[in-house]
Design a protein around this motif. Structure first.
Motif, PDB file in Angstrom:
ATOM      1  N   THR A  20       0.833  -1.212   0.000  1.00 19.49           N
ATOM      2  CA  THR A  20       0.000   0.000   0.000  1.00 19.49           C
ATOM      3  C   THR A  20       0.863   1.256   0.000  1.00 19.49           C
ATOM      4  O   THR A  20       0.501   2.265  -0.599  1.00 19.49           O
ATOM      5  CB  THR A  20      -1.007  -0.011   1.160  1.00 19.49           C
ATOM      6  OG1 THR A  20      -2.209   0.612   0.731  1.00 19.49           O
ATOM      7  CG2 THR A  20      -0.510   0.669   2.415  1.00 19.49           C
TER       8      THR A  20
ATOM      9  N   SER B 114      -4.745  -4.233  -1.144  1.00 20.91           N
ATOM     10  CA  SER B 114      -4.168  -3.834   0.147  1.00 20.91           C
ATOM     11  C   SER B 114      -5.045  -2.802   0.854  1.00 20.91           C
ATOM     12  O   SER B 114      -5.103  -2.767   2.081  1.00 20.91           O
ATOM     13  CB  SER B 114      -2.750  -3.280  -0.031  1.00 20.91           C
ATOM     14  OG  SER B 114      -2.754  -1.973  -0.598  1.00 20.91           O
ATOM     15  N   ARG B 115      -5.748  -1.975   0.084  1.00 24.86           N
ATOM     16  CA  ARG B 115      -6.604  -0.958   0.678  1.00 24.86           C
ATOM     17  C   ARG B 115      -7.777  -1.601   1.414  1.00 24.86           C
ATOM     18  O   ARG B 115      -8.248  -1.080   2.427  1.00 24.86           O
ATOM     19  CB  ARG B 115      -7.101   0.027  -0.378  1.00 24.86           C
ATOM     20  CG  ARG B 115      -5.991   0.677  -1.196  1.00 24.86           C
ATOM     21  CD  ARG B 115      -4.936   1.334  -0.339  1.00 24.86           C
ATOM     22  NE  ARG B 115      -5.429   2.590   0.198  1.00 24.86           N
ATOM     23  CZ  ARG B 115      -4.861   3.275   1.173  1.00 24.86           C
ATOM     24  NH1 ARG B 115      -3.753   2.838   1.734  1.00 24.86           N
ATOM     25  NH2 ARG B 115      -5.380   4.405   1.594  1.00 24.86           N
TER      26      ARG B 115
ATOM     27  N   HIS C 245      -5.655   5.446  -4.340  1.00 30.63           N
ATOM     28  CA  HIS C 245      -4.582   4.487  -4.618  1.00 30.63           C
ATOM     29  C   HIS C 245      -4.949   3.630  -5.834  1.00 30.63           C
ATOM     30  O   HIS C 245      -4.130   3.413  -6.721  1.00 30.63           O
ATOM     31  CB  HIS C 245      -4.359   3.569  -3.417  1.00 30.63           C
ATOM     32  CG  HIS C 245      -3.523   4.140  -2.322  1.00 30.63           C
ATOM     33  ND1 HIS C 245      -3.932   5.179  -1.537  1.00 30.63           N
ATOM     34  CD2 HIS C 245      -2.296   3.777  -1.863  1.00 30.63           C
ATOM     35  CE1 HIS C 245      -2.994   5.441  -0.633  1.00 30.63           C
ATOM     36  NE2 HIS C 245      -1.984   4.606  -0.822  1.00 30.63           N
TER      37      HIS C 245
END
Length: 173
Positions: A25, A133-134, A101
């Motif tokens: 991330t 990953s978020r 992201h």
């Protein structure tokens, strides 16, 4: 349903995966990995066209995602709503929808893929990992990540259209 998915992911946590996800991330923080790759591509004549396309896509993404959609949607983050989940990263201060992201990752990766397939596949894999990953880190809802990916695709598409349109105009067509 968004929270169901996020809570299911909380059962995957262990020290190794946690460290990997925090590292992945962080590559997307402020889009730095994509900005760095864009700069490298801009510096190499063979890849300059790709670097220009990535730069256009990232600028479009910044405008669309961070300046227009996030303030307009003003969606709270899951970690703001459920403060009981242990956070492995600092709690973000901006809104959740869409995932910046994810948007930046897909804007750059799709732009790269359109001109350089092999490198683009690697970039798309990284984009998917950053987006995942978020969710894993409980800072975005699944719909935030999906919307971010969609915004990224749109920005890459628009960047290609803009770049190709400019090239046609500059060639006198």
């Amino acid at each position: 349903m968004d929270f169901s998915i996020l809570y299911a992911l909380q059962h995957l946590h262990n020290e190794v995966i946690d460290a990997i996800m925090v590292g992945i991330t962080s590559l997307g923080n402020a889009g730095w990995i994509w900005i760095a790759l864009t700069a490298v591509f801009l510096a190499i004549p063979k890849y300059r066209k790709c670097g220009v396309r990535m730069a256009i896509a990232l600028i479009l993404d910044l405008i669309l995602c961070n300046l227009i959609l996030k303030p307009l949607a003003a969606r709270p983050r899951p970690c703001w709503i459920d403060e009981q989940v242990k956070m492995l990263v600092a709690v973000p201060k901006d809104y959740s929808f869409p995932s910046g992201h994810s948007a930046a990752s897909f804007a750059a990766a799709v732009s790269m893929f359109t001109l350089h397939r092999k490198a683009g596949i690697a970039a798309l894999i990284l984009a998917v990992l950053i987006a995942f990953s978020r969710l894993y880190l409980f800072v975005h809802f699944p719909t935030d990540v999906l919307a971010g990916a969609a915004v990224g695709f749109i920005c890459a598409f628009l960047a290609a259209k803009m770049q190709n349109g400019f090239l046609l105009c500059s060639q006198g067509r």
